[in-house]
Design an enzyme around this catalytic site. Structure first.
Site, PDB file in Angstrom:
ATOM      1  N   GLY A  48       2.028   2.209   5.538  1.00  0.00           N
ATOM      2  CA  GLY A  48       3.155   1.502   6.133  1.00  0.00           C
ATOM      3  C   GLY A  48       3.669   2.147   7.392  1.00  0.00           C
ATOM      4  O   GLY A  48       4.103   1.456   8.323  1.00  0.00           O
TER       5      GLY A  48
ATOM      6  N   GLU B 101       5.577  -3.488   1.381  1.00  0.00           N
ATOM      7  CA  GLU B 101       5.797  -3.078  -0.013  1.00  0.00           C
ATOM      8  C   GLU B 101       5.001  -1.792  -0.212  1.00  0.00           C
ATOM      9  O   GLU B 101       3.784  -1.816  -0.395  1.00  0.00           O
ATOM     10  CB  GLU B 101       5.324  -4.163  -0.978  1.00  0.00           C
ATOM     11  CG  GLU B 101       6.075  -5.473  -0.858  1.00  0.00           C
ATOM     12  CD  GLU B 101       7.481  -5.409  -1.443  1.00  0.00           C
ATOM     13  OE1 GLU B 101       7.875  -4.341  -1.948  1.00  0.00           O
ATOM     14  OE2 GLU B 101       8.180  -6.430  -1.373  1.00  0.00           O
TER      15      GLU B 101
ATOM     16  N   GLY C 195       0.820  -1.200   0.000  1.00  0.00           N
ATOM     17  CA  GLY C 195       0.000   0.000   0.000  1.00  0.00           C
ATOM     18  C   GLY C 195       0.857   1.254   0.000  1.00  0.00           C
ATOM     19  O   GLY C 195       2.010   1.241  -0.424  1.00  0.00           O
ATOM     20  N   SER C 196       0.295   2.317   0.527  1.00  0.00           N
ATOM     21  CA  SER C 196       0.964   3.610   0.521  1.00  0.00           C
ATOM     22  C   SER C 196       2.001   3.699   1.633  1.00  0.00           C
ATOM     23  O   SER C 196       1.991   2.921   2.595  1.00  0.00           O
ATOM     24  CB  SER C 196      -0.064   4.728   0.712  1.00  0.00           C
ATOM     25  OG  SER C 196      -0.627   4.661   2.009  1.00  0.00           O
TER      26      SER C 196
ATOM     27  N   CYS D 207       3.050   0.168  -8.789  1.00  0.00           N
ATOM     28  CA  CYS D 207       4.064   0.682  -7.872  1.00  0.00           C
ATOM     29  C   CYS D 207       5.406   0.841  -8.572  1.00  0.00           C
ATOM     30  O   CYS D 207       6.253   1.632  -8.144  1.00  0.00           O
ATOM     31  CB  CYS D 207       4.195  -0.215  -6.643  1.00  0.00           C
ATOM     32  SG  CYS D 207       4.459  -1.950  -7.046  1.00  0.00           S
TER      33      CYS D 207
END
Length: 523
Positions: free
Chosen positions: A259, A276, A254-255, A310
């Site tokens: 995180g 990630e 995610g963003s 991403c």
């Protein structure tokens, strides 16, 4: 953003109706054997939308935190049996899952297109990636190697062994709604772990289909059904996975902001996190580069998946001597890219996922202009039909920037390519490394010294550093992930499996003596 009027940019293509898309979903569910109830729009539950038209197609049952806790409990119970199942036998489950994915590749790809807006080729490629990781994991099930270490003590053997870790919580994003789940699940299962999956709330249909295939694979090989569980919902479901001590590893995609919240909470309970997060990927184009090859790679990396990967190429760092030529070529290629219904043959750019993504793109381009950027492209495209105002299609944008300003340092999940120029390679590498993220990077050069310098310790600081290939489209054989604000996690190939296991150091004394290490005498 360009001020082109809706009427002026309206294309002749007619998007499919919501009813046509519902029929595609139902047919895919029937082929896969997914039996979950698909409620009508407006019913209680989690809405299942499509970016193709921007409409809600169905509602599906949403998991409660209590149901999620029950799923974790079931997975934890299944782990006590699964961890002692021989690894090659565990591999049989993943092998069967791979066979089912081959059989239902087209149906699952249809769901990816409907729910995530990917063009058919990319959707099929994502399912192929699932098949590939299953094949990799099956081989891995016979290669979970430890090691023997030389002991300093006579009559002793020093070993390192690896054991299953526990329940793995998996949180995935909308842009790869099935592949990232398979990266984690295939590897975790052969490592002896069980999995509880919370997909993006934007892509519940693909998740339901994947879960149906996993349950069928488990039944076919006699594995416990609870080795893989699904929890559908939003933030509360994710927080349940983050905070539950029974979840030994939390793998979250995610963003960066997500995180920053997940990492400390998992660490506070001494769990393990595999993160990630964001990417703000750059490619350097040198004077020696094969520009025909470079432009092809740049266009796919920057515009593929409508800029919603991403690993999307977001910054192009071009030597001043070739910058005008490269920008002209990329802009010309962009003008030829067909935008529209992702299921139509020939379409290369589908929709943005929702209106917020479009608004973010508009805002980023406005900031770039305010910073002195020259914007080429970036217009909204409208199509005939009832969804003209609820779906968000755009042309990709090339933006020549005078400097790497704050907007260039910010990842915008849309097809925006910022172009910067450089004079020497050290400057280019410094520009590559100057952003907070560190996922993917590339250099286009025919000079071996430049290529080696880019990949050296003082070169690119990203987890992925490519030569004469774009920033996106990673193979499953290599470990995937990045540094800095990308989170440091590694998934998929190489030795990424070690994140899903615990390490034990074993010393065996087969002598009649009891020497101590380091020459210590006691007694």
């Amino acid at each position: 953003m360009a001020t082109t009027s809706p009427a002026a940019s309206r294309a002749t293509q007619v998007l499919p109706t919501a009813d046509e898309l519902r029929d595609r979903v139902r047919a895919a569910f029937e082929a896969i054997g997914a039996t979950s109830r698909l409620g009508a729009p407006g019913d209680d539950g989690l809405p299942a939308s499509t970016p193709i038209t921007g409409e809600v197609l169905f509602t599906v049952e949403e998991s409660s935190p209590a149901q999620t806790e029950a799923a974790i409990a079931a997975a934890a119970d299944a782990f006590t049996r699964w961890r002692t199942t021989p690894a090659p036998v565990r591999g049989a489950l993943v092998a069967r899952l791979g066979e089912l994915l081959v059989e239902h590749k087209a149906a699952l790809a249809t769901l990816v297109t409907v729910e995530a807006g990917k063009i058919t080729s990319e959707a099929l490629g994502e399912v192929q990636e699932m098949i590939d990781i299953c094949q990799f994991a099956v081989g891995l099930s016979r290669q979970l190697y430890g090691r023997t270490i030389a002991s300093e003590r006579p009559g002793h053997r020093l070993m390192e062994t690896w054991h299953p870790l526990g329940v793995v919580g998996v949180i995935t994003a909308f842009n790869f709604p099935v592949a990232v789940w398979s990266w984690n699940t295939a590897v975790a299962l052969v490592c002896g772990d069980t999995v509880v999956w919370k997909p993006s709330e934007l892509t519940p249909l693909t998740a339901i289909a994947c879960q149906a295939l996993l349950l069928r694979a488990a039944a076919d090989v006699g594995a416990p059904a609870a080795v893989g569980r699904l929890a559908l919902g939003g933030r509360a479901i994710g927080e349940t996975l983050v905070d539950d001590a029974r979840v030994a590893l939390l793998s979250a995609t995610g963003s960066v902001r997500m995180g920053q919240q997940v990492g400390p909470r998992v660490a506070q309970r001494f769990g393990k996190a595999l993160l990630e997060l964001g990417g703000n990927n750059a490619a350097i184009v040198t004077p020696s580069a094969d520009l025909d090859l470079a432009v092809r790679a740049i266009v796919f990396s920057a515009a593929g998946t409508a800029g919603q990967r991403c690993t999307t190429l977001r910054r192009l760092i071009v030597h001043r001597s070739v910058a005008d030529d490269v920008v002209e070529r990329v802009a010309a290629a962009y003008r030829q890219l067909p935008v529209g219904d992702p299921a139509c043959g020939g379409t290369l750019l589908g929709p943005l996922i929702h209106e917020t993504a479009y608004r973010d793109m508009v805002a980023a381009l406005e900031m770039a202009r305010a910073d002195g950027g020259e914007v080429i492209g970036g217009e909204r495209r409208h199509f005939q039909g009832d969804s003209a105002e609820t779906s968000f299609y755009v042309t990709p944008a090339v933006v020549r920037m005078p400097a790497q300003t704050a907007v260039v340092h910010t990842e915008t999940f849309a097809p925006i390519l910022y172009v910067l120029t450089y004079d020497d390679l050290e400057q280019a590498i410094a520009l590559n490394n100057a952003v907070p993220q560190g996922l993917s990077s590339a250099i286009f050069t025919l000079d071996v010294r430049e290529a080696e310098q880019f990949m050296a310790a003082d070169g690119s600081d990203c987890g992925i550093a490519n030569v004469n290939i774009g920033t996106s489209g990673a193979e499953i054989g290599g470990a995937f992930g990045g540094e800095k604000q990308t989170g440091g996690g590694r998934e998929s190939g190489s030795d990424a499996w070690k994140a899903y296991m615990r390490r034990a150091t074993n010393t065996v004394n087969y002598s009649a003596e009891l020497p101590l290490a380091q020459g210590v005498h006691f007694g």
